[in-house]
Design a protein around this motif. Structure first.
Motif, mmCIF file in Angstrom:
data_model
loop_
_atom_site.group_PDB
_atom_site.id
_atom_site.type_symbol
_atom_site.label_atom_id
_atom_site.label_comp_id
_atom_site.label_asym_id
_atom_site.label_seq_id
_atom_site.Cartn_x
_atom_site.Cartn_y
_atom_site.Cartn_z
ATOM 1 N N ILE A 99 0.656 -1.194 -0.213
ATOM 2 C CA ILE A 99 0.000 0.061 0.019
ATOM 3 C C ILE A 99 0.828 1.155 -0.201
ATOM 4 N N LEU A 100 0.630 2.114 -0.873
ATOM 5 C CA LEU A 100 1.322 3.371 -1.165
ATOM 6 C C LEU A 100 0.462 4.588 -0.377
ATOM 7 N N VAL A 101 -0.722 4.578 -0.775
ATOM 8 C CA VAL A 101 -1.893 5.439 -0.363
ATOM 9 C C VAL A 101 -3.228 4.660 -0.250
ATOM 10 N N ALA A 102 -3.722 5.201 0.758
ATOM 11 C CA ALA A 102 -5.139 4.564 1.180
ATOM 12 C C ALA A 102 -5.927 5.713 2.083
ATOM 13 N N GLU A 103 -6.720 6.456 1.355
ATOM 14 C CA GLU A 103 -7.090 7.734 1.975
ATOM 15 C C GLU A 103 -8.374 8.040 1.229
ATOM 16 N N LEU A 104 -9.262 8.926 2.046
ATOM 17 C CA LEU A 104 -10.305 9.776 1.470
ATOM 18 C C LEU A 104 -9.794 11.037 1.097
ATOM 19 N N ARG A 105 -10.027 11.787 -0.017
ATOM 20 C CA ARG A 105 -9.542 13.208 -0.378
ATOM 21 C C ARG A 105 -10.444 13.693 -1.397
ATOM 22 N N THR A 106 -10.416 15.018 -1.443
ATOM 23 C CA THR A 106 -11.071 15.687 -2.593
ATOM 24 C C THR A 106 -10.572 15.281 -3.886
ATOM 25 N N ARG A 120 -16.039 19.249 -6.037
ATOM 26 C CA ARG A 120 -15.557 19.079 -4.558
ATOM 27 C C ARG A 120 -16.070 17.872 -3.858
ATOM 28 N N ALA A 121 -16.534 16.855 -4.525
ATOM 29 C CA ALA A 121 -16.744 15.808 -3.708
ATOM 30 C C ALA A 121 -15.641 14.926 -3.216
ATOM 31 N N LYS A 122 -15.902 14.030 -2.290
ATOM 32 C CA LYS A 122 -14.537 13.218 -1.700
ATOM 33 C C LYS A 122 -14.743 12.030 -2.653
ATOM 34 N N VAL A 123 -13.519 11.449 -2.525
ATOM 35 C CA VAL A 123 -13.378 10.124 -3.209
ATOM 36 C C VAL A 123 -12.510 9.331 -2.600
ATOM 37 N N THR A 124 -12.565 7.919 -2.764
ATOM 38 C CA THR A 124 -11.445 7.009 -2.250
ATOM 39 C C THR A 124 -10.536 6.416 -3.008
ATOM 40 N N HIS A 125 -9.337 6.966 -2.513
ATOM 41 C CA HIS A 125 -8.404 6.735 -3.403
ATOM 42 C C HIS A 125 -7.155 5.539 -2.777
ATOM 43 N N VAL A 126 -6.965 4.516 -3.724
ATOM 44 C CA VAL A 126 -5.678 3.446 -3.280
ATOM 45 C C VAL A 126 -4.906 3.597 -4.202
ATOM 46 N N ARG A 127 -3.605 3.527 -3.669
ATOM 47 C CA ARG A 127 -2.485 3.397 -4.822
ATOM 48 C C ARG A 127 -1.660 2.149 -4.222
ATOM 49 N N ARG A 128 -1.365 1.394 -4.998
ATOM 50 C CA ARG A 128 -0.677 0.101 -4.680
ATOM 51 C C ARG A 128 0.342 -0.143 -5.630
ATOM 52 N N LEU A 129 1.466 -0.792 -4.879
ATOM 53 C CA LEU A 129 2.484 -1.346 -5.900
ATOM 54 C C LEU A 129 2.236 -2.708 -5.785
ATOM 55 N N VAL A 142 -5.894 3.824 -8.086
ATOM 56 C CA VAL A 142 -7.192 3.773 -8.205
ATOM 57 C C VAL A 142 -8.040 4.867 -7.423
ATOM 58 N N VAL A 143 -9.232 5.493 -8.307
ATOM 59 C CA VAL A 143 -10.086 6.333 -7.603
ATOM 60 C C VAL A 143 -11.633 5.710 -7.764
ATOM 61 N N LEU A 144 -12.098 5.794 -6.673
ATOM 62 C CA LEU A 144 -13.571 5.220 -6.503
ATOM 63 C C LEU A 144 -14.422 6.455 -5.557
ATOM 64 N N PRO A 145 -15.750 6.214 -5.978
ATOM 65 C CA PRO A 145 -16.540 7.159 -5.219
ATOM 66 C C PRO A 145 -16.238 6.980 -3.564
ATOM 67 N N MET A 146 -16.767 8.085 -2.997
ATOM 68 C CA MET A 146 -16.969 8.216 -1.389
ATOM 69 C C MET A 146 -17.536 6.982 -0.825
ATOM 70 N N ALA A 150 -15.418 1.939 2.294
ATOM 71 C CA ALA A 150 -15.260 0.895 3.414
ATOM 72 C C ALA A 150 -14.304 -0.011 2.880
ATOM 73 N N VAL A 151 -13.722 0.102 1.645
ATOM 74 C CA VAL A 151 -12.790 -0.993 1.040
ATOM 75 C C VAL A 151 -11.535 -0.575 1.799
ATOM 76 N N LEU A 152 -11.477 0.628 2.373
ATOM 77 C CA LEU A 152 -10.225 0.910 3.008
ATOM 78 C C LEU A 152 -9.643 0.481 4.246
ATOM 79 N N ALA A 153 -10.733 -0.276 4.853
ATOM 80 C CA ALA A 153 -10.887 -1.279 6.065
ATOM 81 C C ALA A 153 -10.427 -2.609 5.894
ATOM 82 N N GLU A 154 -10.360 -2.946 4.442
ATOM 83 C CA GLU A 154 -10.027 -4.239 4.039
ATOM 84 C C GLU A 154 -8.397 -4.439 4.010
ATOM 85 N N ASP A 155 -8.132 -5.694 3.750
ATOM 86 C CA ASP A 155 -6.667 -5.971 3.611
ATOM 87 C C ASP A 155 -6.403 -6.066 2.066
#
Length: 235
Positions: A99-106, A120-129, A142-146, A150-155
């Protein structure tokens, strides 16, 4: 179907695949003349079978020297929507991530437009190697809707993001995208353990759910010498 009932070039191909599976990169396989005698076929038939494996990056041929097992590459069928984890499983490799980034952001203007979200909506951002058998082969952004946060809590280091989305009732269904080549910058090079300037393949995908709503905007940077992309075309 028995070996005797299949076309000879397919029998040769199966034989070579078996040899490759039990060999190391750089090991020699039978020459064209050896295979011609073994299967009692023409050199053209042997070359047809060998060329398919060469096109897949499984073997390489040195004129006047012989045919050798190539360093394994990761094969990806871009005509089918599969997750990285699914693709690796199909190829006999174990998928993993750092995991490089796992966050909620604009979200950026481009991301919000692609996902049909309000300004200005929030998105779910996951960046992985992404890893194949613990070897770094791709950088996935990867960018997903806010609503998918809940995927941010997954392994997500060991599990599949698409499996996590399905558990939320969001089914990745169809995708469109592009594939271009770029040169690795310093960060790409460090993450993928390649030299700066190395050729990378960059896949941009927009995935929609079963309702046709945008679900995932993804950019994946693949180490160019590690991947073979398969495309099927029909008129």
């Amino acid at each position: 179907m028995t070996t005797r009932s299949i076309p000879r070039h397919q029998a040769i191909e199966r034989h070579l695949r078996s040899r490759i599976a039990n060999s190391q990169p750089g090991d020699a396989v039978e020459s064209d003349s050896d295979l011609t005698a073994l299967f009692n076929v023409s050199r053209m038939t042997v070359r047809q079978a060998a060329q398919r494996l060469a096109d897949e990056g499984l073997i390489y041929r040195v004129p006047g020297v012989g045919t050798f097992v190539a360093e394994p590459k990761v094969h990806r069928d871009i005509a089918r929507l599969r997750s990285f984890t699914e693709e690796m499983a199909r190829r006999g490799a174990v998928a993993g991530s750092r995991i490089l980034v796992a966050e909620l952001r604009t979200g950026s203007t481009e991301e919000l437009a692609a996902l049909h979200l309000a300004p200005r909506a929030k998105v779910t951002h996951v960046r992985r190697l992404r890893l194949a058998d613990d070897k770094p082969v791709a950088i996935e952004n990867v960018v997903l809707p806010m609503s998918c946060s809940a995927v941010l809590a997954e392994d997500l280091e060991h599990g599949s993001l698409h499996d996590a989305l399905r558990a939320l009732g969001e089914i990745p269904t169809n995708a469109s995208g592009t594939l271009v080549a770029i040169n690795a910058d310093d960060e790409d090079a460090e993450l993928l353990a390649v030299a700066p300037g190395t050729a990378l393949l960059v896949e941009e995908r927009l995935i929609v759910n079963e309702s046709g709503q945008p679900l995932e905007k993804t950019q994946t940077r693949y180490a160019g010498d590690e991947f073979v992309f398969h495309v099927s075309l029909a008129r």
